[in-house]
Design a protein around this motif. Structure first.
Motif, PDB file in Angstrom:
ATOM      1  N   ASP A  53      21.199  29.637  14.794  1.00 25.64           N
ATOM      2  CA  ASP A  53      21.351  31.086  14.634  1.00 25.64           C
ATOM      3  C   ASP A  53      20.928  31.837  15.898  1.00 25.64           C
ATOM      4  OD1 ASP A  53      22.168  30.557  12.098  1.00 25.64           O
ATOM      5  OD2 ASP A  53      20.406  31.369  11.079  1.00 25.64           O
TER       6      ASP A  53
ATOM      7  N   LEU B  42      14.072  33.984  11.730  1.00 26.19           N
ATOM      8  CA  LEU B  42      15.086  32.937  11.550  1.00 26.19           C
ATOM      9  C   LEU B  42      14.534  31.755  10.756  1.00 26.19           C
ATOM     10  CD1 LEU B  42      16.781  32.954  15.074  1.00 26.19           C
ATOM     11  CD2 LEU B  42      17.674  33.869  12.919  1.00 26.19           C
TER      12      LEU B  42
ATOM     13  N   GLU C  43      23.761  34.105  17.452  1.00 25.55           N
ATOM     14  CA  GLU C  43      23.622  35.554  17.353  1.00 25.55           C
ATOM     15  C   GLU C  43      23.351  36.219  18.695  1.00 25.55           C
ATOM     16  OE1 GLU C  43      20.599  36.108  14.390  1.00 25.55           O
ATOM     17  OE2 GLU C  43      21.845  35.262  12.783  1.00 25.55           O
TER      18      GLU C  43
END
Lengths: 495, 495
Positions: free
Chosen positions: A374, A151, A378
């Motif tokens: 993220d 990430l 996610e």
């Protein structure tokens, strides 16, 4: 009589190509040498003629520089006796300089403990992964390093201003959105992304809230025993602390109004004792805030690491009158090294908090905010929490088993529903701070309950963290604790 | 009369496998529903018989739970009329809740400006790279993204405790070593790695120093005009500010002792005016500290971005009496988004500072510290500084040329030796804050000098940053400034 001799001449470097005239360069450099101590007061300078020949500059260059330096008090001419360094410093410095001022009162109090037992230093960053009883230590091996690296890599190459500049004082929008969903999922807390402000961990949030809500002298209610870091934040802001006792239902609100302006509470899991605040107490605290016009800071530490049972509703969610601010952190659930936390605020406090936060500490590193957004969006955080809970539950079990087998004569520890440590209640009358010091001196780090007290007398206990020791290493680690304890006992008996 | 009906029954989940007895589970869950508002005050509960059959539990389970809830004030029985929800909240909540307390005095002062003209928000993170006159904005395109990404990647996969935990309160050892070499190289400052403490940028350093050295009410000398962020930090700590004027030699020390305990100065490059403090002034300030027993915080902002001339020695280096603390930051020379700065301290202040710093903000993100240590040690910072100086010198030149061509009737700007902005002195008598607001309303962001004043009346000027606009875009950007100014003038003339 001192003479400047060769040192003066070698120390000077005049650059004919520079914009600055040579006499200015000479002036600056002589001044620098005088100020820097290379030419002490009373030093006799070489004659103008000598300097002309040594430096290869014109007489007027030297005379101009000397005149300026004389006018400024750096040089002094004695008729027929050349030019001397005058004392710029001794003219200005007092005959008897005052000593430096001491630390401020709150500064002395804040820094008094040094890098001692109470906090992260030095032992929470020093010990190896395989063995630590430090309550605030997370399992390094549980850190999702590969996912996190991926990430970071996704955003690290970006050079847009939003990632390179200071960042939005409220935090990255994507992260605020992800956090508002996260707290809804894991804490049942209903808020909009606009109510979320990202901070550099919970500690920054406490400090910003101190500045925003408290003037020096305003009393703060803290749990006794209670979270050391939160308490230190308020104390460092010059606010006196009143301890409120903790029982099996959590912190006990004061029966009568004592003028306190803010209460800092850990309802999800009382830190350090581990009890969850009962619903009645929650109602009573909200009533306290409404009755006295006080703020409540709800420190939600460790709440996500729950092994058994369900969460009770947050104070923030229970209070329609908006006296409550919730503080959360990713330090325990992911890693303290990423420095990310958040505040959930009543709408009208969002702008003042964001502004004060950017004055006090600036927004946290934007790259980490982007990666965390993220990580949450996610679903990786949920997977990570599931893994962590399983890992830590096993480590807790291993710790309790090892303590029961190897140290039953020293302490008693009961399982906890959430968090990263158990309380080890000492059977003996030893001072827990002394015990913890004795163990630390032998390389075994725990926190003593005594460090968490405000004023209340408490039974002796150690906070024994289980997250920092692998389950399979637990028997040996506890064995080392037992041995260190024996050794400490022998050595203190001798004294 | 309300009835709990189906909602009560569906909401309850009793777990026969749990450690907790069923009556306790029932008790907790009913309490939760009452507190959560699912069962409002006055709701009539189903009869014991109904519940026995619906929940499949024994009568004694239900009676025990009801008795406890009744004892706690959650339920109320009416003889022959069943069981009702009593009002936990209305019993505890005051009849007339007090309003929430206001912000603290300093909190109101700190947050008063909102996300306005004075700081990073909103325009320093919003504008595009190609066009910004914000003085604190660095060139995003100059950020060494590839090198930085590579260095992050080198450390991002590590899961050792030193990278996952809170980190050493002093900062990563490798970074402290690299910083002590760096300040020696770029600033000629002689210090050991042990005198360096890593911070989350200069702002955190100011805040920690405020707490460490100042109690509420202690007076702080600040430059007038002066650095807004530093001033806000001291102000947010409840410390009154006294402005000292700035002339061509830098800040002027007070002629008589006014009891101030600390002076915050920018000798390398006065912020915002841009003058370097003269050697005599440096001596005078050190004498001030020695005579009055005061601290000096030397804010070294922008010092590395020097285009012409040499640095004068730092106050820290000039003062043998150790009254000076130097604050540096990588925000301007690299990027504010990495949140890294440092303090250079007298030896005996290192431990108190590190402890206070870890209380106030924790050590900065360890991964960034590790990457920065390599960035410095591998000489990449020097290469980056060389490139940045060249880039910014060209941007400054382009700005001055464009201002001279397009806005000579509005303002006069002279070149600066260092830093990221020039001063644009207004010819007219307009209030610079009004001008800056007028321009900002039209998408052109500058800082007005008026925002930097403490009490002194100053001529009108704008700080016009050149780092955020590419040289080739400068003529158009200044053209847009000229157009916005014309438009603002027309609209204010109409009013």
């Amino acid at each position: 009589m001192k003479s400047a001799g060769g040192r003066l001449l070698t120390g000077l470097e005049l650059d004919r190509a520079a914009d600055r005239p040579l006499h200015q360069q000479l002036h600056e450099q002589l001044k620098g040498q005088i100020l820097g101590g290379a030419l002490p007061s009373g030093t006799r300078l070489p004659s103008t003629r000598t300097l002309v020949s040594e430096l290869g500059v014109s007489r007027i260059t030297i005379v101009t520089a000397f005149e300026q330096l004389t006018a400024e008090g750096f040089l002094r001419s004695r008729a027929g006796d050349g030019t001397y360094v005058d004392s710029l410093w001794s003219d200005r410095a007092p005959a008897r300089p005052l000593p430096r001022p001491p630390l401020s009162e709150r500064g002395a109090a804040t820094s008094a403990r040094g890098t001692s037992l109470f906090t992260d230093a030095p032992h929470s960053w020093a010990p190896s992964e395989t063995e630590s009883f430090v309550a605030s230590q997370v399992a390094a091996s549980a850190f999702p390093a590969a996912a996190w690296k991926r990430l970071l890599g996704r955003h690290a190459g970006r050079t847009d201003q939003s990632l390179i500049g200071y960042g939005d004082p409220h935090g990255l929008r994507a992260l605020r959105e992800a956090i508002s969903e996260y707290v809804n999922d894991v804490r049942g807390l209903d808020c909009t992304p606009d109510q979320v402000v990202v901070t550099s961990g919970a500690q920054q949030a406490f400090n910003v809230l101190s500045v925003l809500l408290l003037d020096a002298g305003d009393t703060v209610l803290v749990e006794d025993p209670g979270h050391i870091s939160g308490r230190l934040a308020f104390q460092s802001q010059g606010c006196p602390l009143h301890g409120v006792p903790v029982d099996d239902d959590g912190a006990v609100p004061p029966a009568v109004d004592d003028g306190a302006r803010l209460a800092c509470l850990t309802p999800a899991r009382q830190h350090p004792l581990g009890v969850a605040m009962s619903p009645v107490r929650r109602a009573e605290w909200i009533a306290w805030a409404q009755r006295n016009g006080g703020w409540i800071v709800e420190d939600d530490c460790d709440s996500e690491l729950r092994y058994r049972g369900k969460h009770l509703p947050t104070l923030f969610g229970l209070d329609p009158s908006r006296h409550v601010i919730m503080v959360g952190s990713f330090s325990k659930v992911l890693s303290p090294s990423i420095r990310l936390g958040y505040c959930i605020l009543p709408e009208d406090l969002v702008e003042p908090f964001a502004t004060a936060s950017s004055v006090i500490g600036r927004p946290p590193a934007v790259l980490f905010q982007a990666a965390m957004a993220d990580f949450l969006a996610e679903g990786q955080m949920h997977a990570h929490l599931r893994r962590s809970r399983k890992l830590y539950a096993a480590r807790q079990e291993a710790l309790l088993e090892a303590l029961g087998q190897q140290l039953p004569y020293r302490l008693h520890a009961a399982p906890v529903d959430s968090g990263l440590h158990v309380m080890g209640w000492l059977h003996g009358a030893e001072d827990d701070v002394e015990v913890a010091r004795g163990l630390a001196a032998r390389g075994v780090y725990t926190y003593p309950l005594g460090e968490y007290r405000v004023t209340r007398r408490l039974p002796s206990a150690l906070l024994i963290g289980f997250a920092g020791t692998a389950a399979e290493h637990m028997p040996q680690a506890v064995g080392r604790m037992a041995a260190a304890w024996d050794a400490w006992e022998r050595s203190s008996a001798r004294r």
